[in-house]
Design a protein around this motif. Sequence first.
Motif, PDB file in Angstrom:
ATOM      1  N   GLY A  73       0.807  -1.215   0.000  1.00 37.24           N
ATOM      2  CA  GLY A  73       0.000   0.000   0.000  1.00 37.24           C
ATOM      3  C   GLY A  73       0.834   1.255   0.000  1.00 37.24           C
ATOM      4  N   SER A  74       1.923   1.266   0.769  1.00 35.58           N
ATOM      5  CA  SER A  74       2.790   2.447   0.812  1.00 35.58           C
ATOM      6  C   SER A  74       3.524   2.659  -0.498  1.00 35.58           C
ATOM      7  CB  SER A  74       3.795   2.323   1.968  1.00 35.58           C
ATOM      8  OG  SER A  74       3.163   2.574   3.213  1.00 35.58           O
ATOM      9  N   PHE A 264      -4.460   9.896   5.406  1.00 36.27           N
ATOM     10  CA  PHE A 264      -3.462   9.097   6.116  1.00 36.27           C
ATOM     11  C   PHE A 264      -4.166   8.000   6.911  1.00 36.27           C
ATOM     12  CE2 PHE A 264      -0.406   7.818   9.239  1.00 36.27           C
ATOM     13  CZ  PHE A 264       0.832   7.998   8.644  1.00 36.27           C
ATOM     14  N   ALA A 265      -5.250   8.391   7.589  1.00 38.63           N
ATOM     15  CA  ALA A 265      -6.025   7.419   8.360  1.00 38.63           C
ATOM     16  C   ALA A 265      -6.572   6.319   7.462  1.00 38.63           C
ATOM     17  CB  ALA A 265      -7.164   8.138   9.085  1.00 38.63           C
ATOM     18  N   ASN A 266      -7.182   6.713   6.354  1.00 39.80           N
ATOM     19  CA  ASN A 266      -7.733   5.718   5.434  1.00 39.80           C
ATOM     20  C   ASN A 266      -6.626   4.846   4.847  1.00 39.80           C
ATOM     21  OD1 ASN A 266     -10.133   4.791   3.723  1.00 39.80           O
ATOM     22  ND2 ASN A 266      -8.687   5.407   2.134  1.00 39.80           N
ATOM     23  N   GLY A 267      -5.485   5.457   4.547  1.00 42.48           N
ATOM     24  CA  GLY A 267      -4.367   4.715   3.982  1.00 42.48           C
ATOM     25  C   GLY A 267      -3.817   3.651   4.912  1.00 42.48           C
ATOM     26  N   MET A 268      -3.952   3.835   6.212  1.00 37.63           N
ATOM     27  CA  MET A 268      -3.475   2.856   7.177  1.00 37.63           C
ATOM     28  C   MET A 268      -4.165   1.504   7.005  1.00 37.63           C
ATOM     29  SD  MET A 268      -3.201   5.086  10.691  1.00 37.63           S
ATOM     30  CE  MET A 268      -2.889   3.598  11.659  1.00 37.63           C
ATOM     31  N   VAL A 269      -5.430   1.523   6.588  1.00 38.17           N
ATOM     32  CA  VAL A 269      -6.231   0.292   6.618  1.00 38.17           C
ATOM     33  C   VAL A 269      -6.882  -0.063   5.289  1.00 38.17           C
ATOM     34  CG1 VAL A 269      -6.709   0.452   9.084  1.00 38.17           C
ATOM     35  CG2 VAL A 269      -8.207   1.641   7.476  1.00 38.17           C
ATOM     36  N   TYR A 270      -6.795   0.816   4.295  1.00 37.06           N
ATOM     37  CA  TYR A 270      -7.510   0.615   3.039  1.00 37.06           C
ATOM     38  C   TYR A 270      -7.178  -0.726   2.392  1.00 37.06           C
ATOM     39  CZ  TYR A 270      -9.203   1.723  -1.694  1.00 37.06           C
ATOM     40  OH  TYR A 270      -9.859   1.716  -2.896  1.00 37.06           O
ATOM     41  N   VAL A 271      -5.897  -1.081   2.346  1.00 40.96           N
ATOM     42  CA  VAL A 271      -5.511  -2.325   1.679  1.00 40.96           C
ATOM     43  C   VAL A 271      -5.969  -3.563   2.447  1.00 40.96           C
ATOM     44  CG1 VAL A 271      -3.529  -1.337   0.495  1.00 40.96           C
ATOM     45  CG2 VAL A 271      -3.230  -2.286   2.782  1.00 40.96           C
ATOM     46  N   PHE A 272      -6.409  -3.373   3.696  1.00 41.29           N
ATOM     47  CA  PHE A 272      -6.826  -4.513   4.511  1.00 41.29           C
ATOM     48  C   PHE A 272      -8.332  -4.733   4.502  1.00 41.29           C
ATOM     49  CE2 PHE A 272      -2.691  -3.378   6.261  1.00 41.29           C
ATOM     50  CZ  PHE A 272      -2.059  -4.618   6.259  1.00 41.29           C
ATOM     51  N   PHE A 273      -9.091  -3.872   3.822  1.00 39.56           N
ATOM     52  CA  PHE A 273     -10.545  -4.059   3.785  1.00 39.56           C
ATOM     53  C   PHE A 273     -10.902  -5.434   3.236  1.00 39.56           C
ATOM     54  CE2 PHE A 273     -11.631   0.765   3.376  1.00 39.56           C
ATOM     55  CZ  PHE A 273     -11.266   0.948   4.694  1.00 39.56           C
ATOM     56  N   ILE A 409       2.328   8.592   2.126  1.00 40.20           N
ATOM     57  CA  ILE A 409       3.096   7.427   1.660  1.00 40.20           C
ATOM     58  C   ILE A 409       3.281   6.352   2.737  1.00 40.20           C
ATOM     59  CG2 ILE A 409       5.417   6.668   0.953  1.00 40.20           C
ATOM     60  CD1 ILE A 409       5.526   9.184  -0.832  1.00 40.20           C
ATOM     61  N   PRO A 410       3.750   6.670   3.962  1.00 35.37           N
ATOM     62  CA  PRO A 410       4.035   5.597   4.924  1.00 35.37           C
ATOM     63  C   PRO A 410       2.817   5.043   5.645  1.00 35.37           C
ATOM     64  CG  PRO A 410       4.592   7.713   5.900  1.00 35.37           C
ATOM     65  CD  PRO A 410       4.158   7.991   4.481  1.00 35.37           C
ATOM     66  N   SER A 411       1.626   5.564   5.370  1.00 33.95           N
ATOM     67  CA  SER A 411       0.459   5.197   6.170  1.00 33.95           C
ATOM     68  C   SER A 411       0.156   3.702   6.106  1.00 33.95           C
ATOM     69  CB  SER A 411      -0.765   5.996   5.705  1.00 33.95           C
ATOM     70  OG  SER A 411      -1.073   5.723   4.350  1.00 33.95           O
ATOM     71  N   ALA A 412       0.175   3.115   4.915  1.00 31.73           N
ATOM     72  CA  ALA A 412      -0.175   1.696   4.776  1.00 31.73           C
ATOM     73  C   ALA A 412       0.847   0.798   5.462  1.00 31.73           C
ATOM     74  CB  ALA A 412      -0.303   1.323   3.302  1.00 31.73           C
ATOM     75  N   LEU A 413       2.129   1.155   5.385  1.00 34.63           N
ATOM     76  CA  LEU A 413       3.161   0.366   6.054  1.00 34.63           C
ATOM     77  C   LEU A 413       2.971   0.412   7.565  1.00 34.63           C
ATOM     78  CD1 LEU A 413       5.712  -1.332   6.050  1.00 34.63           C
ATOM     79  CD2 LEU A 413       7.043   0.792   5.889  1.00 34.63           C
ATOM     80  N   LEU A 414       2.678   1.600   8.101  1.00 33.65           N
ATOM     81  CA  LEU A 414       2.406   1.723   9.530  1.00 33.65           C
ATOM     82  C   LEU A 414       1.206   0.871   9.910  1.00 33.65           C
ATOM     83  CD1 LEU A 414       2.782   3.033  12.324  1.00 33.65           C
ATOM     84  CD2 LEU A 414       1.360   4.954  11.512  1.00 33.65           C
TER      85      LEU A 414
END
Length: 463
Positions: A73-74, A264-273, A409-414
């Motif tokens: 994701g990142s 950033f918040a959405n990016g943290m979890v979007y790929v995990f939906f 950028i780093p949101s999904a990795l976090l």
Amino acid sequence: MAYGPPTPPPDMSTDRGSGALAAFRQFLSLERDVLTLSLAMFAFSLAFQMTGRYVPEYLRVLGASATVVGLYGSVGNLIGALYPYPGGALSDRIGSRLALTLFGVVATLGFGLWALAPALELTVGVLVIPAWAWVFVGLFLAQAWKSFGLGATFAVVRQSVPDAELASGFAATETFRRVGFLVGPLLAAALLAVTPGFVRGFQRVLVLAVAFGAVATVAQHVLYDASEDTIGDAFAGIGAIADDLRSLPDPLRPLLVADTLVRFANGMVYVFFVIVVTDFLAVGLETPALSLAGFTLAPITLTPAAFFGVLLGVEMVVALVSMVPVARLTERVGLKPAVAVGFAVYAVFPAMLIAAPADQLVLVALFAFSGLRFAGLPAHKALIVGPAERDAGGRVTGSYYLVRNTVVIPSALLGGIIYGLDRVTVAGTALAGPTVAFGLATVVGLAGTGYFLVAGEEFEAYT
């Protein structure tokens, strides 16, 4: 650069009817080359939506960890932030038509590489290159066309639509493009439903995406005439980017801060939906046999992966139905309320999803609710480009998204690192990693929404 009152636009008659059909009529009245470009965007949007939302599950099945999924994701965020400017520079050198064709070919090859990934696992001495590594390589290719035309789309609408109708103008093009977001996942769900095994089914989806990409590339090369296209032919290097960033209109700054927090918040979890639906909750679809007017409908059973495509379809139906009426409503109540509602839906959805019971009807309702985040998207775009001079919409948009996408950028990795933890202690309570990741995403998203409500400014044309 001064951002004074924009000059009046040329007189353009638009269909002021309401609803999605009016948006399509308005969209189809666009000049031929813009329509051709937009139809190509639709085809690639269709291909990417068939595939992109399922790639995290593809990675998981191919053996990738939660951290690797987050890294994917990142990397996607990084590409989205960096591709538009080099894409514009390349277009300046080789011409828009050839550049569009090149990006179409590259994106289509990316879908093909994704399809071949399971067969490409290699062992070189002691070094093992896992199959999922090729998914990352394919991402750099598949994103080529998607990340290229962002500024151009904004600039075309900015130059063609009166200030007080910007949200409606974006709703017309956005409604058309979002049909790809609706049809794509449903096509994927159908193929996954009739194909044994997720990997084999998804490979069939990818082959279909290759076909869409190939047709769109050929069509745009044959039909698109860029001889009078002035978008992107004045790229002046890094110095110009820095100047554009410094000269962002003041009303954009609170919106940019809030939008960055929400994304950033959405990016943290979007790929995990998709993984939450297919693995964490593991919910599929089962319907009973129904009798109606002498006809009997057989029961339907879908795997969690196929059901996820249906959920995305439900989400997009709500988006398509709501975007145009909300855009019309903004002409009475302003842009800010619609943008705030969209931000709020973005913010609360992660916590609602991770806390949901493993119930198919609950998930249908949740994804229908999620579709409301798109209702404010035309207003959001209008609020971004509205304060810009009429001939500076592309530069302002590019600068805005460069800042936002770089920070995100780093949101999904976090999010992936947290998601992969077995247990996290929060206020003395041990919680599962997925619960913490999705809960933290909601906290950050609500912070961005609150900031926008307090500091966000309305575009003068809508006051």
